[in-house]
Motif scaffolding. Structure first.
Motif, short mmCIF file in Angstrom:
data_model
loop_
_atom_site.label_atom_id
_atom_site.label_comp_id
_atom_site.label_asym_id
_atom_site.label_seq_id
_atom_site.Cartn_x
_atom_site.Cartn_y
_atom_site.Cartn_z
N ASP A 1 -3.93 12.46 -5.34
CA ASP A 1 -4.43 11.17 -4.88
C ASP A 1 -5.33 10.54 -5.95
O ASP A 1 -5.17 9.38 -6.35
CB ASP A 1 -5.22 11.41 -3.58
N ASN A 14 -4.72 7.15 -8.18
CA ASN A 14 -5.71 6.07 -8.16
C ASN A 14 -6.18 5.75 -9.58
O ASN A 14 -6.35 4.58 -9.94
CB ASN A 14 -6.91 6.45 -7.29
N TYR A 37 0.80 -1.22 0.00
CA TYR A 37 0.00 0.00 0.00
C TYR A 37 0.84 1.28 0.00
O TYR A 37 0.50 2.26 -0.63
CB TYR A 37 -0.95 0.02 1.21
N HIS A 62 1.42 3.80 -2.83
CA HIS A 62 0.43 4.82 -3.21
C HIS A 62 0.74 6.18 -2.58
O HIS A 62 0.91 7.17 -3.31
CB HIS A 62 -0.98 4.31 -2.89
N HIS A 82 -1.83 10.62 4.06
CA HIS A 82 -3.22 10.95 3.76
C HIS A 82 -4.23 9.84 4.02
O HIS A 82 -5.39 10.11 4.26
CB HIS A 82 -3.37 11.53 2.35
N ASP A 83 -3.81 8.59 3.98
CA ASP A 83 -4.77 7.51 4.22
C ASP A 83 -4.64 6.88 5.61
O ASP A 83 -5.29 5.88 5.89
CB ASP A 83 -4.61 6.41 3.15
MN MN Z 1 -5.31 7.69 -1.33
#
Ligand code: MN
Length: 729
Positions: free
Chosen positions: A141, A145, A47, A50, A74-75
């Motif tokens: 972001d 994605n 992850y 990202h 951010h996540d």
């Molecule tokens: Mn994100």
């Protein structure tokens, strides 16, 4: 656009930041790496790739260290259960605020297909973001994605692609981020219509081959022309995006062959005067197409875009578009708002907010010269510094309300009937007080009840003119109606004391109407309704009006009825049966007030005080405040009693002595609800430090005296409670 595949690659992109910043960014990376440990992207990669890639895109725009850290983190709140407090402690409030803002945006999901809703949704998003950096990170972001959606289920790909086209691409465009705008559109097109995308792509590749000779011939001729004039320029060939070709075909019903300007050129020059000079050079070389010249330097586009556009007829007769601009204009054209971080970075860089504001100011300055200045300013204001909040109905419809608006404003914005019958509200599924301030993105649900009515206290917190005027209107009508009803009751009571019945108020009864008309004139009022309102409000004394009416009736030959006379006299006694009294049934509203000192409830002995202009105030018979008033001015007291059928709950004041400790409030609340009563107000009285007892004041909503006794019994049985009793003044 660059994309960092590892943290080391990212650090490479961050050369514009001071060493100290890189150290903090490394800490943020380590934190995020640990938080996402074990999580995978749909693509199968770890992850953490990202957030690194998102930070890489932000680095391309030269965003500051706070923004880069926020991009890495951010996540973490959403996916890893990290709290905002934790982020504040580790990375400081500004970075934590950015991450928090991004997390809130993530929770929004655009679900309807309406165009107008998309526009509102974009505004809501911008309103929620507050800080331009949040939008930039969000766009980065979304871009990453979209770039990594290949492994996703097609249905999900289409949904995200549609949302990107409707919401995110236009925001990028509005902020002047043309490069990312084009890429978002291109990727959306690919995932939304894979077959059409492939077809256009194939056609363009073919055309590119066919026209290769033409393009290089034009480039050569243009280069030579500028050389002859000794104007130094950069010449770039450019191709229209597949999406813009597709859109043109679709909007104008053209075939691919009919879309002529697939290829064009961009001329980058040193300064602004050279732009116009270059235009002259080109127009001498090839014939310009009439009506296709646009001067976006003198009149820039609302997002700050500046350039000269002209379409020329090529040697083979096909039209070719040229764009002419300076280096700076090109930067703004490609990066928009982000260009400001790129102009000035380093340890002395101004704060990001300041830069964002400067960007807007520069746009305003540019735009000031033009006709649409005020309109443009209005756009910028709405979008980035909004005075509005955007909220959802439970059915995902978006409503715009002024900042500071409450659920009551929301209710009246839906319909005045909803507003008038509002009793409670939920925000994001949680019950909240009606005075709660709404925030962009909130989902509001208003609970109504058929018997409910507006509360005058709402006037102290509603924000919209609509809600305010509707509440006022309702209360005014209500007061008139209720005061008239009470005035009629009181006049009937006073007449009964004279042994007479109230004459008919029916308009069809001509004799009675004549009588009322006379009486109203005598009282100095325009109409009998006004007279009754005056009596109800206590501005005219019922017994005096009744005596006048009795004399008028006597002149017409009507005699008092002996039976009624005795009943009426009897009724002036406090212990009298209800017939001779004003009965309170709870429907009187504003014209009858239950005194706040003793809070009478059904079952209490009561008496009524008719103050001047304030209607009837009901006290309990034993109320000390009432007794003092009675001694001072006994004429204004009238007999009142409770009706047998009461259609609403009443409020009683209760004081509770508690064993101080954890959870006692919950125990009190559950005891009250076990006895089927509601708490409408609660307050704790000050207790000395370390005291083992505490005193709590409650206002409870109960049916009557029996019900209250039941509630007090239940409270007194609770282990937390030492003693609960009704408050008596
Ligand atoms: Mn994100």
């Amino acid at each position: 656009m660059a994309e960092a595949a590892s943290f080391d690659a990212l650090v490479h992109l961050l050369a514009y930041l001071p060493k100290a910043d890189i150290k903090h960014i490394r800490e943020a990376y380590k934190f995020a790496d640990e938080a996402h440990l074990g999580q995978m992207r749909t693509s199968g990669l770890p992850y953490i790739t990202h957030p690194i890639a998102v930070a890489g895109i932000c680095a391309e725009w030269r965003l500051d260290a706070q923004a880069i850290m926020a991009a890495l983190l951010h996540d973490t709140i959403e996916d890893c259960g990290v709290t905002k407090v934790e982020l504040i402690e580790r990375f400081g409030a500004p970075t934590a605020e950015l991450v928090d803002g991004l997390t809130k945006l993530d929770k929004l999901q655009f679900s309807t297909k309406e165009e107008s809703q998309a526009e509102s949704f974009r505004k809501m998003l911008l309103a929620m973001a507050r800080d331009v950096r949040v939008i930039l990170i969000k766009l980065a972001d979304r871009l990453h994605n979209m770039r990594t959606m290949d492994a996703m289920a097609p249905i999900k790909q289409r949904r995200i692609a549609r949302e990107t086209l409707d919401i995110y691409a236009p925001i990028a465009h509005r902020l002047g981020l043309n490069q990312i705008y084009r890429e978002l559109q291109e990727l959306s097109f690919k995932f939304k219509h894979p077959w059409r995308h492939a077809a256009v792509e194939k056609a363009v590749a073919k055309a590119r081959g066919n026209r290769r000779d033409l393009v290089s011939r034009i480039e050569l001729e243009v280069r030579k022309a500028f050389g002859d004039f000794q104007v130094p320029v950069e010449i770039h060939g450019r191709e229209k995006t597949l999406y813009s070709i597709y859109k043109k075909m679709k909007d104008k019903h053209l075939s691919f062959a009919q879309v002529s300007d697939i290829f064009g050129f961009r001329i980058i020059v040193g300064d602004m005067p050279t732009c116009y000079l270059s235009l002259g050079v080109l127009h001498q070389l090839y014939k310009p197409q009439p009506g296709r010249f646009k001067d976006y330097i003198a009149i820039p586009k609302p997002n700050g875009y500046q350039s000269l556009h002209t379409t020329l007829v090529s040697p083979l007769g096909t039209p070719v578009e040229f764009q002419i601009r300076t280096e700076n204009m090109h930067m703004v054209a490609e990066k928009g708002v982000a260009a400001h971080w790129m102009y000035k970075t380093g340890p002395n860089a101004q704060s990001a907010q300041q830069l964002g504001a400067n960007w807007l100011q520069s746009l305003i300055d540019i735009q000031d010269e033009t006709r649409d200045a005020s309109e443009f300013l209005e756009h910028v204001k709405i979008d980035l510094f909004p005075d509005a909040v955007y909220v959802f109905t439970p059915k995902s419809k978006i409503m715009a309300l002024p900042k500071g608006a409450t659920p009551v404003d929301f209710a009246y914005a839906i319909h005045s009937d909803v507003g008038d019958h509002t009793v409670a509200a939920q925000v994001n599924g949680e019950p909240v007080p009606l005075r709660t301030e709404l925030h962009s993105g909130d989902v509001i649900e208003v609970i109504t009840a058929p018997g409910a009515r507006p509360n005058p206290a709402w006037l102290s917190f509603v924000r919209t003119g609509r809600a305010r005027s509707k509440i006022r209107h309702f209360l005014k009508n209500l007061e008139q109606d209720e005061s008239r009803g009470l005035g009629q009751k009181m006049l009937a009571q006073a007449l009964r004391a004279e042994g007479l019945a109230l004459p008919s108020l029916d308009d069809d009864d001509a004799d009675a109407a004549q009588l009322w008309h006379q009486l109203a004139r005598w009282a100095g009022t325009a109409h009998v309704d006004e007279l009754l309102v005056e009596v109800g409000l206590g501005r005219k004394i019922a017994s005096i009006v009744a005596k006048k009416l009795a004399r008028m009736l006597a002149e017409q030959g009507q005699r008092p009825d002996a039976v009624m006379l005795s009943m009426g006299r009897f009724a002036t006694d406090d212990a009298a049966p209800a017939q001779g009294q004003v009965t309170i049934d709870g429907s009187e509203g504003a014209s009858v007030r239950l005194a706040p000192c003793c809070r009478p409830i059904p079952g209490d002995e009561i008496k009524g005080y008719l103050g001047r202009g304030e209607g009837l105030v009901v006290h309990t018979a034993e109320c000390s405040v009432g007794r003092r008033l009675f001694q001072r001015d006994s004429e204004h007291w009238i007999a009142v009693s409770w009706a047998d059928e009461l259609n609403r709950p009443f409020e009683a004041a209760v004081s509770v002595m508690l064993n101080n400790g954890k959870g006692v409030l919950a125990q009190v609340a559950s005891a009250v609800s076990a006895a089927e009563a509601d708490i409408t107000h609660i307050s704790m009285n000050e207790t000395p430090e370390g005291s083992t007892t505490a005193e709590m004041s409650l206002v409870l909503s109960v049916r009557d005296r029996l019900h209250l006794a039941d509630v007090l019994r239940t409270l007194n049985r609770s282990p937390a409670v030492q003693r609960a009793k009704r408050v008596k003044p």
